[in-house]
Motif scaffolding. Structure first.
Motif, mmCIF file in Angstrom:
data_model
loop_
_atom_site.group_PDB
_atom_site.id
_atom_site.type_symbol
_atom_site.label_atom_id
_atom_site.label_comp_id
_atom_site.label_asym_id
_atom_site.label_seq_id
_atom_site.Cartn_x
_atom_site.Cartn_y
_atom_site.Cartn_z
ATOM 1 N N SER A 104 1.037 -1.240 -0.089
ATOM 2 C CA SER A 104 -0.014 0.018 -0.053
ATOM 3 C C SER A 104 0.770 1.266 0.270
ATOM 4 C CB SER A 104 -0.789 -0.127 1.166
ATOM 5 O OG SER A 104 -0.222 0.193 2.264
ATOM 6 N N THR A 106 0.612 3.453 2.443
ATOM 7 C CA THR A 106 0.888 3.522 3.600
ATOM 8 C C THR A 106 1.956 2.603 4.107
ATOM 9 O OG1 THR A 106 -1.574 3.758 4.243
ATOM 10 C CG2 THR A 106 -0.203 3.076 6.086
ATOM 11 N N LEU A 109 5.094 4.505 2.725
ATOM 12 C CA LEU A 109 5.739 5.581 3.477
ATOM 13 C C LEU A 109 6.445 4.814 4.799
ATOM 14 C CD1 LEU A 109 2.787 7.517 2.440
ATOM 15 C CD2 LEU A 109 4.893 8.837 2.886
ATOM 16 N N ASP A 131 -3.972 12.285 3.503
ATOM 17 C CA ASP A 131 -4.728 10.973 3.959
ATOM 18 C C ASP A 131 -3.752 10.576 5.245
ATOM 19 O OD1 ASP A 131 -6.115 8.278 3.211
ATOM 20 O OD2 ASP A 131 -4.115 7.687 3.975
ATOM 21 N N GLY A 133 -2.556 7.851 6.146
ATOM 22 C CA GLY A 133 -1.361 6.948 5.610
ATOM 23 C C GLY A 133 -0.119 7.845 5.564
ATOM 24 N N ALA A 204 1.411 9.525 -3.318
ATOM 25 C CA ALA A 204 0.330 8.698 -3.500
ATOM 26 C C ALA A 204 -0.647 9.008 -4.489
ATOM 27 C CB ALA A 204 -0.399 8.493 -2.110
ATOM 28 N N GLN A 205 -0.863 10.351 -4.744
ATOM 29 C CA GLN A 205 -1.990 11.050 -5.342
ATOM 30 C C GLN A 205 -1.056 11.405 -6.724
ATOM 31 O OE1 GLN A 205 -4.304 13.917 -3.018
ATOM 32 N NE2 GLN A 205 -5.012 12.274 -1.565
ATOM 33 N N SER A 226 1.178 5.050 -4.196
ATOM 34 C CA SER A 226 -0.113 4.303 -3.928
ATOM 35 C C SER A 226 -0.698 3.751 -5.119
ATOM 36 C CB SER A 226 -1.055 5.123 -3.017
ATOM 37 O OG SER A 226 -2.541 4.127 -3.048
ATOM 38 N N MET A 228 -4.050 2.187 -4.506
ATOM 39 C CA MET A 228 -5.251 1.496 -3.868
ATOM 40 C C MET A 228 -6.261 2.026 -5.059
ATOM 41 S SD MET A 228 -7.052 4.506 -3.157
ATOM 42 C CE MET A 228 -8.181 3.928 -1.958
ATOM 43 N N LYS A 231 -6.828 5.580 -7.307
ATOM 44 C CA LYS A 231 -5.607 5.982 -7.950
ATOM 45 C C LYS A 231 -5.638 5.935 -9.257
ATOM 46 C CE LYS A 231 -4.016 7.580 -3.928
ATOM 47 N NZ LYS A 231 -4.946 7.085 -2.924
ATOM 48 N N GLY A 238 -2.024 -1.590 -3.193
ATOM 49 C CA GLY A 238 -0.483 -1.496 -3.594
ATOM 50 C C GLY A 238 0.265 -0.393 -3.331
ATOM 51 N N TYR A 363 -12.373 18.165 1.603
ATOM 52 C CA TYR A 363 -11.568 17.034 1.095
ATOM 53 C C TYR A 363 -11.914 16.140 2.327
ATOM 54 C CZ TYR A 363 -7.624 13.948 0.388
ATOM 55 O OH TYR A 363 -6.741 12.846 0.432
HETATM 56 C C1 LIG Z 1 -1.763 11.414 0.180
HETATM 57 C C2 LIG Z 1 -1.724 10.070 0.348
HETATM 58 N N1 LIG Z 1 -0.852 9.329 1.172
HETATM 59 C C3 LIG Z 1 -0.950 7.979 1.552
HETATM 60 C C4 LIG Z 1 -1.810 7.215 1.241
HETATM 61 C C5 LIG Z 1 -1.984 5.959 1.780
HETATM 62 O O1 LIG Z 1 -2.048 5.196 0.462
HETATM 63 P P1 LIG Z 1 -2.810 3.594 0.882
HETATM 64 O O2 LIG Z 1 -4.284 4.117 0.889
HETATM 65 O O3 LIG Z 1 -2.428 3.037 -0.461
HETATM 66 O O4 LIG Z 1 -2.345 3.176 1.813
HETATM 67 C C6 LIG Z 1 -2.905 8.002 0.364
HETATM 68 C C7 LIG Z 1 -4.189 7.058 0.030
HETATM 69 O O5 LIG Z 1 -5.030 7.367 -0.288
HETATM 70 C C8 LIG Z 1 -2.904 9.543 -0.042
HETATM 71 O O6 LIG Z 1 -3.833 10.064 -0.830
#
Ligand SMILES: Cc1ncc(COP(=O)(O)O)c(C=O)c1O
Length: 441
Positions: A104, A106, A109, A131, A133, A204-205, A226, A228, A231, A238, A363
């Motif tokens: 993921s 997360t 990171l 997020d 994450g 991630a975005q 990311s 997920m 995305k 993933g 958001y």
């Molecule tokens: C900016 C940001 N960071 C981290 C994440 C974490 O990613 P994941 O959901 O794949 O764990 C996201 C997921 O939406 C995110 O938008």
């Protein structure tokens, strides 16, 4: 500004009248939107004539890779052909020396902060508009997320406030490229160098976005993505973490795979989780990466056209893309100046929805520091060991990032996907414009 972004509101409106201007703006039809035009919410005609275009994301390329996969005797990532294909394609977009697939964003990171040596009591500065994450790994390392305020138009970290938040305990900055729009990476890099901090990019975005003509990950020491479901490209869930840093890069694999490097037999040195991505996900991901360039160029174009369509509207602050950058437009969030309207944001959003504009208020519901677990410092079964043991005095009840708070209170967000046509986005801008002008004070 590069060529694609040279679309002003005047052109946008003018382009509505003549075919030649339409070619210049990419908008084929007129933008009537008289200020007193009857809104759909009041029984008028909807600005957007079509339903939201279907977001078709998978097809033959993914099916072919899955067919190959069925012939494999193992679906384990280590030297697997799908993971190898994934990494090879990933490097076309982000040419890093060390690339680790993982479960993921997360996880990516967490691997990044662990590889960067972030530990108990270390402070990591990041944005409160992101997020959760982004900071989960920081907290699991027993480090301390420190929130800096954002810029009012990019919604990304404000380097001036980051500078104010640096203390002798600061070890890293996590730059979140919100909505696919790159942060001010040269200023953040300069700050990181001056204070000897690790610069981690949370992309991630931001698949396919560019900062000053360079891929994300160029300015940062480590970059995280990311995959997920929602995305730009996805493996269901993933992530990927990548780095060309000579010290951190070689550690990514270990921190993604229980501390082992699968080659040497050296003793386990650090606590690390199992964040592996399987071959099945990598197979889909490799096919998805082949689609990425097309996805990003269309989203970026649509984002710029939308900006042109809403620029100059009273009380509207478009989502600013920094000159020479390329946003990959995961979403688009403009802000309103509430003083300039006869109604509140909820009413504007309701009226936009009636026009068939997929508008959403804000958001995340609140800045991260305002979430209960921060306010109560209750991260680990009601406790926060680093605070309880006196390693930090951080009190999230005292944190205040006024621009971030205002941004979440005044932002209006839209989803722009690559399946949308320019005509559809023209209609979205028209719907927004109609509502904004109607309710302008
Ligand atoms: C900016 C940001 N960071 C981290 C994440 C974490 O990613 P994941 O959901 O794949 O764990 C996201 C997921 O939406 C995110 O938008």
């Amino acid at each position: 500004m590069n060529e694609d972004s040279q679309i002003t509101r005047r052109e946008f409106v003018a382009g509505t009248a003549t075919a030649s201007a339409a070619v210049a703006t990419g908008f084929p039809n007129a933008l009537p939107a008289a200020p007193n035009e009857k809104l759909a919410i009041d029984g008028g005609t909807r600005a957007v004539t079509e339903a939201v275009p279907a977001w078709n994301r998978w097809g033959e390329p993914e099916a072919e890779r899955l067919d190959d996969l069925i012939g494999q005797s193992s679906l384990f990532y280590w030297k697997g052909p799908q993971t190898t294909a994934f990494i090879e394609r990933f490097r076309r977009h982000c040419p890093a020396t060390h690339v680790q697939t993982c479960s993921s964003g997360t996880a990516a990171l967490h691997i990044a902060v662990a590889a960067a040596g972030i530990g108990p009591g270390d402070e990591v500065i990041t944005s409160p508009i992101t997020d959760i994450g982004t900071v989960i790994g920081v907290l699991f390392q027993q480090a301390v997320p420190v929130f800096a305020d954002v810029e009012p138009d990019t919604h990304n970290l404000d380097p001036a406030d980051v500078a104010r938040k640096i203390t002798p305990r600061t070890k890293a900055i996590i730059a979140v490229h919100l909505a696919g729009n790159p942060c001010d990476m040269s200023r953040l890099r300069e700050l990181a160098d001056r204070h000897k901090l690790v610069l981690i990019e949370d992309a991630a975005q931001a698949w396919g976005a560019q900062c000053q003509g360079k891929p994300l990950g160029t300015f940062g020491d480590i970059v995280c993505f990311s995959m997920m479901n929602s995305k730009h490209i996805s493996t269901g869930d993933g992530g990927v973490v990548a780095s060309s840093h000579e010290k951190f890069g070689p550690l990514l694999q270990r921190f993604g795979d229980k501390g082992t490097d699968r080659v040497d037999r050296s003793p386990l040195q650090w606590l690390a989780s199992n964040y592996r991505m399987s071959e099945a996900q990598a197979a889909i991901g490799a096919a998805q990466l082949d689609r990425l360039a097309g996805i990003v160029s269309q989203r970026n174009r649509l984002g710029r056209l939308f900006t042109a369509g809403i620029s100059g509207l009273p009380g509207v602050i478009p989502h600013r893309e920094r000159e020479a950058d390329r946003s990959s437009c995961w979403f688009y969030m403009f802000r309103i100046d509430p003083k300039k309207f006869r109604c509140d944001r909820a009413q504007l959003v309701k009226a936009m929805k009636a026009e068939r504009v997929g508008a959403i208020a804000g958001y995340i519901r609140r800045p991260l520091y305002a979430e209960k677990m921060f306010q109560e410092h209750s991260f680990f079964a009601g406790q926060w060991p680093v605070r309880d043991s006196g390693q930090t005095k951080t009190d999230y009840r005292k944190v205040n990032c006024p621009v971030a708070e205002f941004t979440l209170e005044t932002g209006i967000r839209l989803r722009l996907t690559e399946n949308m046509t320019e005509e559809y986005v023209r209609q979205l801008a028209l719907g927004v414009s109609k509502v904004i002008r109607h309710y302008a004070a």
